[in-house]
Scaffold this motif. Sequence first.
Motif, PDB file in Angstrom:
ATOM      1  N   SER A  92       4.014   0.564 -10.047  1.00 50.46           N
ATOM      2  CA  SER A  92       4.020   1.905  -9.273  1.00 50.46           C
ATOM      3  C   SER A  92       2.788   2.404  -9.085  1.00 50.46           C
ATOM      4  N   THR A  93       1.759   1.951  -9.514  1.00 51.49           N
ATOM      5  CA  THR A  93       0.249   2.563  -9.352  1.00 51.49           C
ATOM      6  C   THR A  93      -0.441   1.776  -8.272  1.00 51.49           C
ATOM      7  N   HIS A  95      -8.424   9.761  -1.992  1.00 53.88           N
ATOM      8  CA  HIS A  95      -9.073   9.875  -3.447  1.00 53.88           C
ATOM      9  C   HIS A  95     -10.484  10.573  -3.285  1.00 53.88           C
ATOM     10  N   TRP A 151      -2.107   4.021  -2.126  1.00 51.06           N
ATOM     11  CA  TRP A 151      -2.796   5.470  -1.771  1.00 51.06           C
ATOM     12  C   TRP A 151      -1.681   6.422  -1.818  1.00 51.06           C
ATOM     13  N   ARG A 152      -2.039   7.915  -2.122  1.00 50.24           N
ATOM     14  CA  ARG A 152      -1.145   8.771  -1.796  1.00 50.24           C
ATOM     15  C   ARG A 152      -1.749  10.124  -0.920  1.00 50.24           C
ATOM     16  N   GLN A 208       0.761  -1.232  -0.007  1.00 48.72           N
ATOM     17  CA  GLN A 208      -0.114  -0.266   0.154  1.00 48.72           C
ATOM     18  C   GLN A 208       0.726   1.217  -0.006  1.00 48.72           C
ATOM     19  N   ILE A 259       3.463   2.052  -1.747  1.00 51.47           N
ATOM     20  CA  ILE A 259       4.518   2.260  -3.259  1.00 51.47           C
ATOM     21  C   ILE A 259       3.985   3.662  -3.493  1.00 51.47           C
ATOM     22  N   ARG A 260       3.045   4.114  -3.885  1.00 46.80           N
ATOM     23  CA  ARG A 260       2.692   5.310  -4.494  1.00 46.80           C
ATOM     24  C   ARG A 260       3.089   6.622  -3.472  1.00 46.80           C
ATOM     25  N   GLU A 261       2.741   6.417  -2.209  1.00 52.08           N
ATOM     26  CA  GLU A 261       3.093   7.490  -1.450  1.00 52.08           C
ATOM     27  C   GLU A 261       4.639   7.563  -1.278  1.00 52.08           C
ATOM     28  N   ARG A 274       6.748   6.738  -3.560  1.00 53.34           N
ATOM     29  CA  ARG A 274       6.953   7.263  -4.807  1.00 53.34           C
ATOM     30  C   ARG A 274       6.898   8.917  -4.985  1.00 53.34           C
ATOM     31  N   ARG A 275       5.997   9.468  -4.119  1.00 49.96           N
ATOM     32  CA  ARG A 275       6.080  10.954  -4.145  1.00 49.96           C
ATOM     33  C   ARG A 275       7.148  11.584  -3.838  1.00 49.96           C
TER      34      ARG A 275
END
Length: 263
Positions: A118-119, A129, A122-123, A41, A43-45, A47-48
Motif C-alpha cells: 500500500s506504500t 512530496h 505517489w499521492r 505508481q 497504488i497510493r493515489e 487508495r485515496r
Amino acid sequence: MLVHITDEKTAAAIWRGGIRVPKQGGVYFMPVLQSHFISHQWIRELRRRGSRVQVGVYFRLPSADPVWAGRYNDPHRQMMLGHAIKELLSLDDPLGFEIFIDRPVLASQVKQIRGVPSTVGWRYMPHAHGRPLCGCPTCLPRGAIKSHRLRERLEPSAVLPTLDDVKARLLAGATDDEISDLLWALRRKRRRTDPEFLSSLISSESTSVREDVALTLPYFRHADSMNLLEMLALDLDDNVARAAAEGLAEIASRRSRSSSDEN
C-alpha cells in the motif's frame, strides 16, 4: 504482462468474469516493467478513494490492441498497446503516465491476482512530496481516506457564504472565477434545496463553469439534480460530460444504498 490496480473486494468477481468497464471510464492499467515503482505508481493515489486493501490484477493483451495513453492531465491519444509501452519507456519522467481501454478484459486473459504493497507510488500528483497540500474537492475528494480531517486542517477558519448569499451573487452577475468559488462553497455541504437556480449556468460559455456545475449538482438531494445533470451529460466538452456522468452515477448509487437500507 499488464497490471490493473483495484479493490480486493472485486477479486473474486474478476476471476469469474474478467474486468468490467466502469460506467464513467475505462479499464486503466500499466505494463509490468523492471521498475516495480513505475508499474505500480498509481497504488497510493488510487487508495485515496477509500479502498483499504488493494490487489494487482495481472493480465495479457496483444501488443497490437488499440488503447488510449498519455499523462493523466493531458489529452490521451489512441495507439497500439506496444507503441504506448514504447512511449512510456522513452519518457524522462514516466510518473503520471496511464493507459486504458474502453472494453472489458476477459477472464481468460487474467493470469494472476495478488496483493500489492500500500506504500508504493505517489499521492495527489507526481513529485508532490514536499509541496503544500491543496484542500479543493479535486485534490481531496469526498470519501477519500482522512480527507475531512486534512481539509479541516488546511481550512480551519473558512467562512462560507449562505445559500441566499450565493444566489444573490450569481444573480448579480459574478465572474467565472467568482462563480467557481461560490460553487466550491456549495460543495462543502449537502442540501435538499432545489438547484434550479443553477440552471442558467448550464448554458455558460465557460467550460470550467459548466464543469463546476456538474460537480456541484450531486450535493443537492433533489430530483432536479438528475434532470440538470442529464443535460450536462450531453455537453460537447468531454470534461463536462464526464463530470456529469460521474454525478449521475453517484446519485444512482446513493439512491440504491438508501433503497437497500429501507428494505
